[in-house]
Design a protein around this motif. Structure first.
Motif, mmCIF file in Angstrom:
data_model
loop_
_atom_site.group_PDB
_atom_site.id
_atom_site.type_symbol
_atom_site.label_atom_id
_atom_site.label_comp_id
_atom_site.label_asym_id
_atom_site.label_seq_id
_atom_site.Cartn_x
_atom_site.Cartn_y
_atom_site.Cartn_z
ATOM 1 N N ALA A 134 0.833 -1.209 0.000
ATOM 2 C CA ALA A 134 0.000 0.000 0.000
ATOM 3 C C ALA A 134 0.865 1.255 0.000
ATOM 4 O O ALA A 134 0.543 2.246 -0.676
ATOM 5 N N VAL A 135 1.973 1.244 0.731
ATOM 6 C CA VAL A 135 2.875 2.407 0.729
ATOM 7 C C VAL A 135 3.472 2.613 -0.659
ATOM 8 O O VAL A 135 3.583 3.754 -1.145
ATOM 9 N N GLU A 136 3.857 1.543 -1.322
ATOM 10 C CA GLU A 136 4.465 1.669 -2.647
ATOM 11 C C GLU A 136 3.483 2.191 -3.695
ATOM 12 O O GLU A 136 3.895 2.766 -4.703
ATOM 13 N N LEU A 137 2.187 1.999 -3.473
ATOM 14 C CA LEU A 137 1.177 2.445 -4.436
ATOM 15 C C LEU A 137 0.734 3.888 -4.206
ATOM 16 O O LEU A 137 -0.176 4.360 -4.894
ATOM 17 N N LEU A 138 1.363 4.582 -3.270
ATOM 18 C CA LEU A 138 0.959 5.968 -3.004
ATOM 19 C C LEU A 138 1.302 6.899 -4.163
ATOM 20 O O LEU A 138 0.757 8.009 -4.230
ATOM 21 N N THR A 152 -6.322 1.608 2.852
ATOM 22 C CA THR A 152 -5.691 0.518 3.609
ATOM 23 C C THR A 152 -4.835 1.055 4.743
ATOM 24 O O THR A 152 -4.871 0.556 5.871
ATOM 25 N N LEU A 153 -4.063 2.083 4.474
ATOM 26 C CA LEU A 153 -3.200 2.656 5.506
ATOM 27 C C LEU A 153 -4.004 3.407 6.564
ATOM 28 O O LEU A 153 -3.660 3.387 7.750
ATOM 29 N N SER A 154 -5.074 4.069 6.156
ATOM 30 C CA SER A 154 -5.896 4.816 7.113
ATOM 31 C C SER A 154 -6.615 3.891 8.078
ATOM 32 O O SER A 154 -6.804 4.230 9.255
ATOM 33 N N SER A 155 -7.034 2.714 7.598
ATOM 34 C CA SER A 155 -7.747 1.766 8.450
ATOM 35 C C SER A 155 -6.807 0.827 9.189
ATOM 36 O O SER A 155 -7.275 -0.042 9.924
ATOM 37 N N GLY A 156 -5.506 0.979 9.015
ATOM 38 C CA GLY A 156 -4.546 0.082 9.666
ATOM 39 C C GLY A 156 -4.197 0.458 11.078
ATOM 40 O O GLY A 156 -3.427 -0.266 11.721
ATOM 41 N N GLY A 157 -4.677 1.600 11.589
ATOM 42 C CA GLY A 157 -4.379 2.002 12.954
ATOM 43 C C GLY A 157 -2.906 2.327 13.140
ATOM 44 O O GLY A 157 -2.249 2.911 12.267
ATOM 45 N N ASP A 158 -2.379 1.929 14.297
ATOM 46 C CA ASP A 158 -0.966 2.196 14.588
ATOM 47 C C ASP A 158 -0.045 1.459 13.626
ATOM 48 O O ASP A 158 1.046 1.942 13.306
ATOM 49 N N ALA A 159 -0.464 0.285 13.156
ATOM 50 C CA ALA A 159 0.361 -0.451 12.191
ATOM 51 C C ALA A 159 0.479 0.316 10.877
ATOM 52 O O ALA A 159 1.545 0.350 10.253
ATOM 53 N N GLY A 160 -0.606 0.950 10.443
ATOM 54 C CA GLY A 160 -0.537 1.761 9.227
ATOM 55 C C GLY A 160 0.363 2.975 9.408
ATOM 56 O O GLY A 160 1.129 3.318 8.506
ATOM 57 N N LEU A 161 0.288 3.625 10.575
ATOM 58 C CA LEU A 161 1.177 4.759 10.830
ATOM 59 C C LEU A 161 2.636 4.320 10.879
ATOM 60 O O LEU A 161 3.526 5.002 10.355
ATOM 61 N N ALA A 162 2.891 3.172 11.510
ATOM 62 C CA ALA A 162 4.270 2.685 11.594
ATOM 63 C C ALA A 162 4.832 2.351 10.217
ATOM 64 O O ALA A 162 6.010 2.611 9.929
#
Length: 368
Positions: A134-138, A152-162
Motif C-alpha cells: 500500500a505504501v508503494e502504491l501511493l 488501507t493505511l488509514s484503516s490500519g491504525g498504529d500499524a498503518g502509521l508505523a
C-alpha cells in the motif's frame, strides 16, 4: 543519617505519626512511617524519605500503638537483635557520632531495564506485506489504486502509521515520501511529531535537490500545524533547511514532556518514580542525515515504460490503421520499391563538372 538510603514509594499504608525507630546499632530516630512491605519500611525523618530494611530495625514504637498494613501485604514483626557483624572505624570515635553500619546488611534494589520504543508493525508477514504494498502504491498513476492504498493505511491504525514512518518517509520515490508525510500529519497528529522532525532533519541539507523540495515542504507544513509554530520553509530558499531544522529541535527539547505518547512508545504511569528519566530517554531525537533517492528529470523519461491506461487503449482503438502503400512519398516508386534520396547528390562531385559549367556560361554569352 549518612548510612540511610533515599528511596521511592514502596506501597501505600496508613500513616503512624511520631513513630520511634531503634536500629540494631543503638541509634534512635523520630519519624513518620509512610509505607511498608515484607522487606522494608519507608520513613519520613526530618522531611527526608529514607528506606529502612527490616533486618536493620531492632524495635519500632508508633504513637498509635500499631502500624496499619497495606492491602494484600503481610506485616512481619520487627526482628530481634541478631548477631550481625557491625563495622566500626578504628581509632578514637567522637562520642556523639553514631558508628556506621556495615553496608552488607543494607538491601540494594535490583538493576532495572529501561523501557525501549518499538514501532507497532504487524507480526503477521502477510499483513506486513500488504501495508508495504500500500505504501508503494501511493505514487500510482491509477487513481483507483492510489485511493485503495490510502484507505488501507488509514484503516490500519498504529500499524498503518508505523508502515508510513518506516517504509514511507524514507522511500526511494519522492511522491511516496511526500504523500506519507501528509498522511502522517493528518492521521497521527502529535503522536508522530517526533518522527516528522527526525525526517526533516535527515533531509534538511544545505542544498536540497528539486525533486526533494516538495517532501521537505510537506514536512514543514505538518510540523508547523502540529506545533502551532511557523517555521517558514520556502522551496525557493531551500538553503535555510539546516537553520529551520535547528529551530524545530530546540522547540522539541523544550516541549517533549508535554506531548502525548509517541508512536511506538510504551505506556509509563505518571506515578512511576523513573517517569521523567524514561520519557526523556524515549523521546530523544535520532538526528542523522540521509541520502534520498530521486531525479530531477520527469518520471516518464527516467522511469520504466508504463502500459497504457484503459482510457488510452480505448482512444488508440479509434485511430484507423493506414497502410504504408496509401501514403504518397517521393522516395516510394509506383511499384512499391523504396529509393532513398542521397544528400548531397553524387552529380555535384562529378569529374569535369565545374569546367563544363564555366565553358557553357562562356559560350552562352557569345551567342548571336
Amino acid at each position: 543519617m549518612k548510612s540511610l538510603l533515599p528511596i521511592v514509594l514502596i506501597a501505600t499504608c496508613a500513616v503512624a505519626p511520631g513513630a520511634t525507630v531503634e536500629l540494631i546499632d543503638g541509634r534512635h530516630y523520630e519519624g513518620t512511617v509512610l509505607a511498608q512491605d515484607n522487606q522494608r519500611y519507608l520513613v519520613d525523618i526530618s522531611g527526608m524519605r529514607v528506606q529502612l530494611p527490616r533486618s536493620m530495625i531492632a524495635s519500632m514504637d508508633p504513637a498509635d500503638g500499631a502500624i496499619a498494613a497495606p492491602e494484600g501485604v503481610t506485616v512481619l514483626t520487627p526482628r530481634p537483635i541478631q548477631d550481625e557483624t557491625v563495622s566500626r572505624p578504628p581509632g578514637n570515635q567522637p562520642p556523639n557520632e553514631p558508628a556506621p553500619v556495615n553496608v552488607s546488611v543494607i538491601e540494594r534494589e535490583e538493576p532495572r531495564t529501561p523501557p525501549a520504543a518499538r514501532m507497532p508493525l504487524p507480526d503477521d508477514p502477510d499483513q506486513l506485506q500488504a501495508l508495504i504494498n500500500a505504501v508503494e502504491l501511493l505514487d500510482s498513476q491509477y487513481p483507483e489504486a492510489r485511493t485503495a492504498a490510502i484507505n488501507t493505511l488509514s484503516s490500519g491504525g498504529d500499524a498503518g502509521l508505523a508502515s508510513l514512518v518506516v517504509y514511507g518517509l524514507y522511500n526511494a520515490h519522492p511522491d511516496v515520501r511526500m504523500t506519507s508525510a501528509n498522511l502522517l500529519g493528518s492521521l497521527g497528529g502529535r503522536r508522530v511529531l517526533k518522527s516528522l522532525i527526525e525526517a526533516f532533519f535527515a533531509s534538511a541539507a544545505p542544498t536540497i535537490p528539486p525533486y526533494q523540495r516538495q517532501f521537505v515542504e510537506a514536512l514543514d507544513h505538518q510540523i508547523s500545524a502540529l506545533t502551532g509554530q511557523s517555521f517558514y520553509f520556502y522551496p525557493a530558499r531551500s538553503a535555510r533547511g539546516p537553520e529551520i531544522a535547528a529551530r524545530m529541535i530546540a522547540w522539541w527539547r523544550q516541549n517533549y514532556d508535554q506531548m502525548p505518547p509517541q508512536l511506538g512508545e510504551p505506556a509509563i504511569a505518571l506515578t512511576d518514580p523513573h517517569y521523567a528519566q524514561d520519557i526523556s530517554d524515549l523521546r530523544k531525537l535520532t538526528l542523522e542525515q540521509r541520502a534520498f533517492g530521486g531525479t530531477s528529470y520527469p518520471p516518464d523519461l527516467v522511469g520504466p515504460p508504463q502500459p497504457p491506461t484503459p482510457a488510452e487503449q480505448d482512444f488508440l482503438k479509434t485511430i484507423p490503421n493506414v497502410p504504408r502503400s496509401a501514403v504518397y512519398h517521393r522516395d516510394v516508386m509506383t511499384n512499391g520499391t523504396y529509393v532513398p534520396e542521397q544528400l548531397p547528390s553524387p552529380a555535384r562531385d562529378e569529374p569535369g563538372r565545374t569546367r563544363n559549367e564555366i565553358y557553357a556560361e562562356r559560350m552562352w554569352g557569345q551567342r548571336p
